[in-house]
Design an enzyme around this catalytic site. Structure first.
Site, PDB file in Angstrom:
ATOM      1  N   GLY A 261     -11.088  21.537  15.175  1.00  0.00           N
ATOM      2  CA  GLY A 261     -11.382  20.589  16.418  1.00  0.00           C
ATOM      3  C   GLY A 261     -12.878  20.463  16.431  1.00  0.00           C
ATOM      4  N   CYS A 328     -16.668  21.173  45.649  1.00  0.00           N
ATOM      5  CA  CYS A 328     -16.841  22.037  46.672  1.00  0.00           C
ATOM      6  C   CYS A 328     -16.159  23.258  46.323  1.00  0.00           C
ATOM      7  CB  CYS A 328     -16.236  21.414  47.935  1.00  0.00           C
ATOM      8  SG  CYS A 328     -17.277  20.071  48.414  1.00  0.00           S
TER       9      CYS A 328
HETATM   10  C1  LIG Z   1      -6.565  24.339  18.953  1.00  0.00           C
HETATM   11  C2  LIG Z   1      -6.123  24.301  17.797  1.00  0.00           C
HETATM   12  C3  LIG Z   1      -7.009  24.186  16.585  1.00  0.00           C
HETATM   13  C4  LIG Z   1      -8.458  23.726  16.589  1.00  0.00           C
HETATM   14  O1  LIG Z   1      -9.326  24.854  16.798  1.00  0.00           O
HETATM   15  P1  LIG Z   1     -10.721  24.767  16.904  1.00  0.00           P
HETATM   16  O2  LIG Z   1     -11.401  25.956  17.329  1.00  0.00           O
HETATM   17  O3  LIG Z   1     -11.250  23.828  17.841  1.00  0.00           O
HETATM   18  O4  LIG Z   1     -11.292  24.144  15.725  1.00  0.00           O
HETATM   19  C5  LIG Z   1      -6.291  24.209  15.327  1.00  0.00           C
HETATM   20  N1  LIG Z   1      -5.038  24.426  15.443  1.00  0.00           N
HETATM   21  C6  LIG Z   1      -4.449  24.726  16.350  1.00  0.00           C
HETATM   22  C7  LIG Z   1      -2.884  24.936  16.135  1.00  0.00           C
HETATM   23  C8  LIG Z   1      -4.657  24.961  17.655  1.00  0.00           C
HETATM   24  O5  LIG Z   1      -4.120  24.959  18.636  1.00  0.00           O
END
Ligand SMILES: *Cc1c(COP(=O)(O)O)cnc(C)c1O
Length: 401
Positions: A261, A328
Site C-alpha cells: 500500500g 479542540c
Molecule cells: C495493510 C496491509 C497491507 C499494506 O501494507 P503497507 O505497509 O501499506 O504496504 C498489505 N497486506 C495486508 C494484509 C494489510 O493488512
C-alpha cells in the site's frame, strides 16, 4: 510535483486538499515490477486501505495491478472500479464467517487467518480455493536482530500451529491454493525478510496444490532526505533467485505475489493546508492551519513525521514552528520544525500524504472531509468533492420537535 502546480491546485479547489501524482504511483509500480522482472508470474495486489478513491483504483487497474482488500466494502469498491474478482484477494482479520462466505461467493480469493474459521469454511466449502495467512513470528526491528516476537499477534495462523492446519485441511478435504504472510512492520533489513520467506517456503512444501505464494508487504518509504527505505531492487534480486529455485524444487509453476500500500502511494500524495493564524507564545511559534487530525491522523496516531514545506514562500528565511491543527484537543503535526518564514494565509504542503491519510480521515468536530485531486497528464482532476453541510446530515434521522 512542482510547488507552483500544487499552489494552483490549492487556489482552484480550496484548502485543505489532498493531491495525488499519478506519475509517481506508476513509477513506484514500475519499480517493483522491474525489480522482479525475472519472475514469470508476478502479481502486485495494491492494498486498497492505503488510499481507496475509485479513480486511484482505476489507475491501478490500467497498470495491470490486482487488489488486496480487508473488508467486503473494499471488495465492492474494487469490483465497482472494474477489477475482475479473480484479481482481488481478501485478507480480513477477525471478520465473521458470513462476510467471508459472501466475498467467496463473489469469486474473490479468500485468505483465512485463524484456525476456527478455516475449519468452518473448509467444512462448508471444500471446493473453494483458500489461501492461508501464516504468522512466521519474524519481525524486522530497528537493527538486524531477528526477533521471534509477536507470538501473541492477532494476525495470521502461527507457524507453530502448522500441524493443526494440516489436520483441518485433511479432515475437510479443502483446497489450499496459496500461502501468505504479512508481518506489517517496516522492512528495514532485507535479510530478515528473506529469513521469513524461507519459513514460508518450508510451509509451502506441505501443500501440494499451491498456485501462489504471497509475501505481503511492509516496504518502508522515506519520509525525508536520508531516511532508510527498503531496497526493493536488492530484495528483487535476492528473493527472485530463491523463489525460482523453490519453484523448481516444488515442481509446479507458482505466482509470486505482493500487496503493498504505502510503497505505491505514500510519496505520491501531498496534503495542502492554509495557515489561519501565526501565534507567538513565550517559547514557541505556532502555525495554526485549517485542518487537524480529523483529516490527517498519522502524526498523532503513529508519531509519523511528515515533511512540511511552506510552498507560498519557499525561499524565505527558515524559522522554527510548531504546526498545529484546529481540533479542540492537542493536535500537533510538527514540533519546532524548521520551515521558511510563515505568514498567515500561506499554504503548507505535507509530504507522504498518499497512504493512510485521506482513508483514515473523519468528520470529528463536524468538519467536512477535504477534496481529493488527481494530477494526471499535466492536469488536475477533481476525484472527490469537498463535503458539504448536507453530507453531515446525511443518514441522520431527526426526532423530536
Ligand atoms: C495493510 C496491509 C497491507 C499494506 O501494507 P503497507 O505497509 O501499506 O504496504 C498489505 N497486506 C495486508 C494484509 C494489510 O493488512
Amino acid at each position: 510535483m512542482e510547488s507552483n502546480q500544487l499552489l494552483q491546485i490549492a487556489q482552484e479547489f480550496g484548502s485543505p486538499v489532498y493531491v495525488y501524482d499519478a506519475e509517481k504511483i506508476a513509477h513506484q509500480y514500475q519499480r517493483l515490477t522491474n525489480a522482479f522482472a525475472k519472475v514469470e508470474r508476478l502479481r502486485i495486489n495494491y492494498a486498497v486501505k492505503a488510499l481507496s478513491n475509485v479513480s486511484i483504483l482505476k489507475l491501478f487497474k490500467e497498470m495491470g495491478s490486482g487488489l488486496d482488500t480487508v473488508s467486503i466494502q473494499e471488495v465492492l469498491l474494487g469490483l465497482h472500479a472494474g477489477f475482475a474478482p479473480e484479481n482481488i484477494i481478501y485478507t480480513p482479520n477477525g471478520v465473521s464467517l458470513d462476510e467471508i462466505e459472501e466475498v467467496a461467493a463473489l469469486g474473490v480469493q479468500v485468505n483465512i487467518d485463524n484456525l476456527s474459521i478455516l475449519e468452518q469454511f473448509g467444512a462448508k466449502h471444500p471446493q473453494t480455493p483458500v489461501c492461508i495467512r501464516i504468522n512466521p513470528h519474524v519481525m524486522a526491528g530497528g537493527n538486524s536482530n531477528i526477533s521471534v516476537g509477536h507470538i501473541d499477534s492477532k494476525f495470521g495462523i502461527s507457524i507453530h500451529q502448522l500441524p493443526h492446519i494440516l489436520r483441518i485441511v485433511e479432515n475437510t478435504g479443502m483446497h489450499i491454493n496459496g500461502i501468505h504472510m504479512h508481518t506489517g512492520s517496516d522492512i528495514l533489513d532485507i535479510e530478515v525478510f528473506l529469513y521469513a520467506a524461507e519459513i514460508l517456503f518450508d510451509t509451502a512444501k506441505h501443500f501440494k496444490e499451491l498456485d501462489f505464494i504471497d509475501f505481503g508487504s511492509g516496504f518502508k518509504v522515506p519520509y525525508k532526505k536520508g531516511d532508510i527505505e527498503t531496497d526493493v531492487e536488492e530484495l528483487g534480486k535476492k528473493l527472485t533467485k530463491r523463489f525460482l529455485a523453490f519453484e523448481k524444487e516444488y515442481g509446479r509453476e507458482l505466482t509470486l505475489a505482493f500487496e503493498p500500500g504505502k510503497f505505491l502511494v505514500s510519496e505520491a500524495g501531498y496534503f495542502l493546508a492554509k495557515v489561519n493564524v501565526v501565534k507567538q507564545t513565550t517559547s514557541t511559534v505556532f502555525a495554526g492551519i485549517d485542518t487537524g487530525f480529523n483529516h490527517l491522523i498519522r502524526p498523532m496516531f503513529y508519531g509519523s513525521e511528515h515533511y512540511i514545506e511552506n510552498i507560498s514562500h519557499p525561499k524565505g528565511k527558515e524559522r522554527f514552528y510548531s504546526v498545529v491543527g484546529y481540533i479542540c484537543e492537542t493536535d500537533t503535526f510538527a514540533t519546532n520544525r524548521r520551515i521558511t518564514e510563515i505568514k498567515e494565509g500561506d499554504i503548507l504542503c505535507f509530504r507522504n500524504a498518499g497512504a493512510y491519510c485521506f482513508s483514515m480521515s473523519s468528520n470529528y468536530n463536524s468538519r467536512y472531509k477535504p477534496a481529493e485531486v488527481l494530477w494526471k497528464d499535466g492536469k488536475a482532476h477533481l476525484i472527490r468533492k469537498r463535503e458539504t453541510f448536507e453530507d453531515l446530515l446525511h443518514n441522520q434521522i431527526e426526532i423530536g420537535s
